[in-house]
Design a protein around this motif. Structure first.
Motif, PDB file in Angstrom:
ATOM      1  N   THR A  21       0.806  -1.228   0.000  1.00 53.56           N
ATOM      2  CA  THR A  21       0.000   0.000   0.000  1.00 53.56           C
ATOM      3  C   THR A  21       0.838   1.277   0.000  1.00 53.56           C
ATOM      4  OG1 THR A  21      -1.919  -1.062   1.014  1.00 53.56           O
ATOM      5  CG2 THR A  21      -1.735   1.307   1.278  1.00 53.56           C
ATOM      6  N   PRO A  22       1.888   1.399   0.847  1.00 52.88           N
ATOM      7  CA  PRO A  22       2.682   2.637   0.799  1.00 52.88           C
ATOM      8  C   PRO A  22       3.267   2.915  -0.583  1.00 52.88           C
ATOM      9  CG  PRO A  22       3.199   1.400   2.782  1.00 52.88           C
ATOM     10  CD  PRO A  22       2.350   0.506   1.934  1.00 52.88           C
ATOM     11  N   GLY A  23       3.790   1.869  -1.232  1.00 52.20           N
ATOM     12  CA  GLY A  23       4.345   2.057  -2.569  1.00 52.20           C
ATOM     13  C   GLY A  23       3.281   2.443  -3.579  1.00 52.20           C
ATOM     14  N   ILE A  24       2.092   1.812  -3.462  1.00 52.67           N
ATOM     15  CA  ILE A  24       0.992   2.137  -4.374  1.00 52.67           C
ATOM     16  C   ILE A  24       0.556   3.590  -4.173  1.00 52.67           C
ATOM     17  CG2 ILE A  24      -1.407   1.623  -4.937  1.00 52.67           C
ATOM     18  CD1 ILE A  24      -0.819  -1.303  -4.178  1.00 52.67           C
ATOM     19  N   LEU A  25       0.412   4.002  -2.921  1.00 51.86           N
ATOM     20  CA  LEU A  25       0.002   5.385  -2.636  1.00 51.86           C
ATOM     21  C   LEU A  25       1.037   6.387  -3.128  1.00 51.86           C
ATOM     22  CD1 LEU A  25      -1.513   5.048   0.954  1.00 51.86           C
ATOM     23  CD2 LEU A  25      -2.743   5.450  -1.178  1.00 51.86           C
ATOM     24  N   THR A  26       2.326   6.058  -2.922  1.00 52.90           N
ATOM     25  CA  THR A  26       3.379   6.964  -3.385  1.00 52.90           C
ATOM     26  C   THR A  26       3.351   7.096  -4.904  1.00 52.90           C
ATOM     27  OG1 THR A  26       4.791   6.392  -1.498  1.00 52.90           O
ATOM     28  CG2 THR A  26       5.862   7.386  -3.408  1.00 52.90           C
ATOM     29  N   ALA A  88      -3.059  13.847  -0.598  1.00 56.42           N
ATOM     30  CA  ALA A  88      -3.602  12.905   0.389  1.00 56.42           C
ATOM     31  C   ALA A  88      -2.921  11.542   0.273  1.00 56.42           C
ATOM     32  CB  ALA A  88      -5.114  12.770   0.200  1.00 56.42           C
ATOM     33  N   CYS A  89      -2.677  11.088  -0.975  1.00 59.34           N
ATOM     34  CA  CYS A  89      -2.000   9.802  -1.176  1.00 59.34           C
ATOM     35  C   CYS A  89      -0.588   9.831  -0.599  1.00 59.34           C
ATOM     36  CB  CYS A  89      -1.937   9.463  -2.665  1.00 59.34           C
ATOM     37  SG  CYS A  89      -3.517   8.945  -3.380  1.00 59.34           S
ATOM     38  N   LEU A  90       0.143  10.918  -0.856  1.00 59.74           N
ATOM     39  CA  LEU A  90       1.514  11.019  -0.363  1.00 59.74           C
ATOM     40  C   LEU A  90       1.551  11.107   1.158  1.00 59.74           C
ATOM     41  CD1 LEU A  90       2.945  13.489  -3.041  1.00 59.74           C
ATOM     42  CD2 LEU A  90       3.412  11.048  -2.836  1.00 59.74           C
ATOM     43  N   ILE A  91       0.622  11.859   1.740  1.00 57.89           N
ATOM     44  CA  ILE A  91       0.560  11.949   3.206  1.00 57.89           C
ATOM     45  C   ILE A  91       0.216  10.583   3.798  1.00 57.89           C
ATOM     46  CG2 ILE A  91      -0.734  12.934   5.135  1.00 57.89           C
ATOM     47  CD1 ILE A  91      -0.974  15.506   3.517  1.00 57.89           C
ATOM     48  N   GLY A  92      -0.731   9.875   3.165  1.00 56.30           N
ATOM     49  CA  GLY A  92      -1.109   8.550   3.640  1.00 56.30           C
ATOM     50  C   GLY A  92       0.050   7.572   3.581  1.00 56.30           C
ATOM     51  N   GLY A  98       5.608   5.580   8.503  1.00 57.03           N
ATOM     52  CA  GLY A  98       5.967   5.966   9.860  1.00 57.03           C
ATOM     53  C   GLY A  98       5.492   4.941  10.875  1.00 57.03           C
ATOM     54  N   ARG A  99       4.254   4.460  10.705  1.00 62.56           N
ATOM     55  CA  ARG A  99       3.722   3.448  11.630  1.00 62.56           C
ATOM     56  C   ARG A  99       4.499   2.147  11.517  1.00 62.56           C
ATOM     57  NH1 ARG A  99      -1.276   5.701   9.932  1.00 62.56           N
ATOM     58  NH2 ARG A  99      -1.591   4.015   8.429  1.00 62.56           N
ATOM     59  N   ARG A 100       4.862   1.766  10.286  1.00 64.34           N
ATOM     60  CA  ARG A 100       5.620   0.533  10.099  1.00 64.34           C
ATOM     61  C   ARG A 100       7.009   0.640  10.709  1.00 64.34           C
ATOM     62  NH1 ARG A 100       4.193  -1.823   4.029  1.00 64.34           N
ATOM     63  NH2 ARG A 100       1.971  -2.187   4.435  1.00 64.34           N
ATOM     64  N   ASN A 101       7.643   1.794  10.531  1.00 61.32           N
ATOM     65  CA  ASN A 101       8.972   1.985  11.122  1.00 61.32           C
ATOM     66  C   ASN A 101       8.904   1.939  12.644  1.00 61.32           C
ATOM     67  OD1 ASN A 101      10.244   2.207   8.644  1.00 61.32           O
ATOM     68  ND2 ASN A 101      10.074   4.433   8.570  1.00 61.32           N
ATOM     69  N   SER A 248      30.614  -7.403  21.670  1.00 65.55           N
ATOM     70  CA  SER A 248      30.030  -7.692  22.974  1.00 65.55           C
ATOM     71  C   SER A 248      28.873  -6.741  23.249  1.00 65.55           C
ATOM     72  CB  SER A 248      31.092  -7.560  24.070  1.00 65.55           C
ATOM     73  OG  SER A 248      32.106  -8.529  23.905  1.00 65.55           O
ATOM     74  N   VAL A 249      29.029  -5.497  22.792  1.00 72.64           N
ATOM     75  CA  VAL A 249      27.924  -4.525  22.825  1.00 72.64           C
ATOM     76  C   VAL A 249      27.507  -4.318  21.371  1.00 72.64           C
ATOM     77  CG1 VAL A 249      27.216  -2.180  23.408  1.00 72.64           C
ATOM     78  CG2 VAL A 249      28.791  -3.413  24.904  1.00 72.64           C
ATOM     79  N   ALA A 250      26.402  -4.909  20.994  1.00 77.06           N
ATOM     80  CA  ALA A 250      25.976  -4.880  19.599  1.00 77.06           C
ATOM     81  C   ALA A 250      25.499  -3.484  19.203  1.00 77.06           C
ATOM     82  CB  ALA A 250      24.871  -5.895  19.365  1.00 77.06           C
ATOM     83  N   PRO A 251      25.742  -3.079  17.956  1.00 78.22           N
ATOM     84  CA  PRO A 251      25.184  -1.810  17.494  1.00 78.22           C
ATOM     85  C   PRO A 251      23.664  -1.863  17.492  1.00 78.22           C
ATOM     86  CG  PRO A 251      26.087  -3.069  15.654  1.00 78.22           C
ATOM     87  CD  PRO A 251      26.483  -3.788  16.898  1.00 78.22           C
ATOM     88  N   GLU A 252      23.041  -0.776  17.917  1.00 82.42           N
ATOM     89  CA  GLU A 252      21.599  -0.751  18.017  1.00 82.42           C
ATOM     90  C   GLU A 252      20.992   0.095  16.907  1.00 82.42           C
ATOM     91  OE1 GLU A 252      20.435   0.587  21.850  1.00 82.42           O
ATOM     92  OE2 GLU A 252      21.333  -1.083  22.925  1.00 82.42           O
ATOM     93  N   TYR A 253      19.711  -0.129  16.674  1.00 86.48           N
ATOM     94  CA  TYR A 253      18.987   0.634  15.665  1.00 86.48           C
ATOM     95  C   TYR A 253      18.728   2.035  16.199  1.00 86.48           C
ATOM     96  CZ  TYR A 253      15.271   1.949  12.398  1.00 86.48           C
ATOM     97  OH  TYR A 253      14.502   2.597  11.476  1.00 86.48           O
ATOM     98  N   ASP A 254      19.201   3.031  15.474  1.00 81.28           N
ATOM     99  CA  ASP A 254      19.038   4.419  15.910  1.00 81.28           C
ATOM    100  C   ASP A 254      17.726   4.957  15.374  1.00 81.28           C
ATOM    101  OD1 ASP A 254      19.624   6.971  16.951  1.00 81.28           O
ATOM    102  OD2 ASP A 254      20.457   7.611  15.041  1.00 81.28           O
ATOM    103  N   TYR A 255      16.639   4.766  16.135  1.00 82.03           N
ATOM    104  CA  TYR A 255      15.321   5.187  15.677  1.00 82.03           C
ATOM    105  C   TYR A 255      14.821   6.415  16.406  1.00 82.03           C
ATOM    106  CZ  TYR A 255      14.175   2.228  19.706  1.00 82.03           C
ATOM    107  OH  TYR A 255      14.138   1.653  20.945  1.00 82.03           O
ATOM    108  N   PHE A 256      15.659   7.049  17.220  1.00 80.08           N
ATOM    109  CA  PHE A 256      15.211   8.264  17.909  1.00 80.08           C
ATOM    110  C   PHE A 256      15.657   9.492  17.134  1.00 80.08           C
ATOM    111  CE2 PHE A 256      15.561   5.096  21.326  1.00 80.08           C
ATOM    112  CZ  PHE A 256      14.279   5.170  21.800  1.00 80.08           C
TER     113      PHE A 256
END
Length: 256
Positions: A21-26, A88-92, A98-101, A248-256
């Motif tokens: 859906t995101p790709g179709i809307l884009t 509206a399609c691009l915003i959607g 954003g929700r998937r991420n 030993s300390v794995a790299p983390e996903y920087d999502y902030f």
């Protein structure tokens, strides 16, 4: 086709549409913007004629903005509707991504927390020596399943030791001193040079390894732990000494 087959096909189609859906809307939004431009260009000659007619009706008096819009606005209604739908399609699409991420970030955090808790319980139950032995066995399996002949040596580096990047399965030449030097340098940057975050790609560049696509999103935050390399010695192909590099300390996903 049986009724159950129809249901199965419909469910597969529904899931496929939901996934894409995101790709179709884009794509729809971009196509709509192009269509909006075309419609606006085509509407302009008629709009100009209406404005001129309005001027003649008003004896060539300069029209106000409101009068100009009133005279020509209807010509641009199709373009405006198409443009609004495209936006509206691009915003959607952006909202869905954003929700998937956010969901992926949450899932990653939960998986990381579970793994950390599991390792802590292994160490508590079996001791650090057993934990180290298990990690050594994992490194052995990695090298055995991915021998150098099936990999590309990606970087010569400054050393003569065959090394293996356990995270992305890449062989390269370096030495433990070079790797430790990069580790210490980047840790100093995080603690003393006001750089609280170091990405995985920054570490790879420091040891002359090509960057990876996700390497800018993965990294180390000074508040969660510095870079802590872990090494084990294995035999690639059962005969070539190989230094396996992991974290030993794995790299983390920087999502902030």
């Amino acid at each position: 086709m049986k009724k159950t087959d129809w249901k199965s096909a419909a469910e597969k189609l529904r899931l496929s549409l939901k996934r894409h859906t995101p790709g179709i809307l884009t794509g729809t939004g971009i196509a709509g913007m192009i269509t909006t431009t075309i419609l606006a260009v085509r509407a302009t000659p008629e709009a100009m004629r209406r404005i001129e007619a309005k001027k003649r009706a008003e004896r060539e008096r300069k029209l106000t903005c409101a009068e100009t819009v009133q005279a020509a606005g209807r010509c641009y209604i199709p373009a405006a509707v198409t443009g609004g739908a495209s936006i509206a399609c691009l915003i959607g699409a952006s909202a869905m991504n954003g929700r998937r991420n956010a969901a992926l970030a949450t899932a990653y955090t939960l998986a990381e927390t579970s793994l950390r808790d599991y390792r802590a319980k292994v160490i508590e139950t079996m001791g650090e020596r057993k934990d180290a032995g298990m990690l050594e066995a994992i490194d052995h399996d990695r090298v055995t399943k991915n021998p150098p002949e099936r990999e590309i040596l990606l970087a010569e580096g400054n050393g003569q030791t065959l090394c293996y990047d356990a995270m992305f399965g890449r062989y390269f030449y370096s030495d433990i001193e070079t790797l430790r030097r990069a580790e210490n340098k980047l840790n100093r940057q995080m603690t003393t040079m006001n750089e609280p975050y170091i990405s995985l790609n920054e570490f790879y560049m420091e040891i002359d390894l090509p960057t990876v696509e996700i390497g800018d999103e993965l990294g180390w935050n000074v508040n969660k732990g510095l870079i802590e390399l872990r090494f084990s010695s294995q035999l690639a192909n059962g005969r070539t000494p190989c230094l396996v590099m992991s974290y030993s300390v794995a790299p983390e996903y920087d999502y902030f």
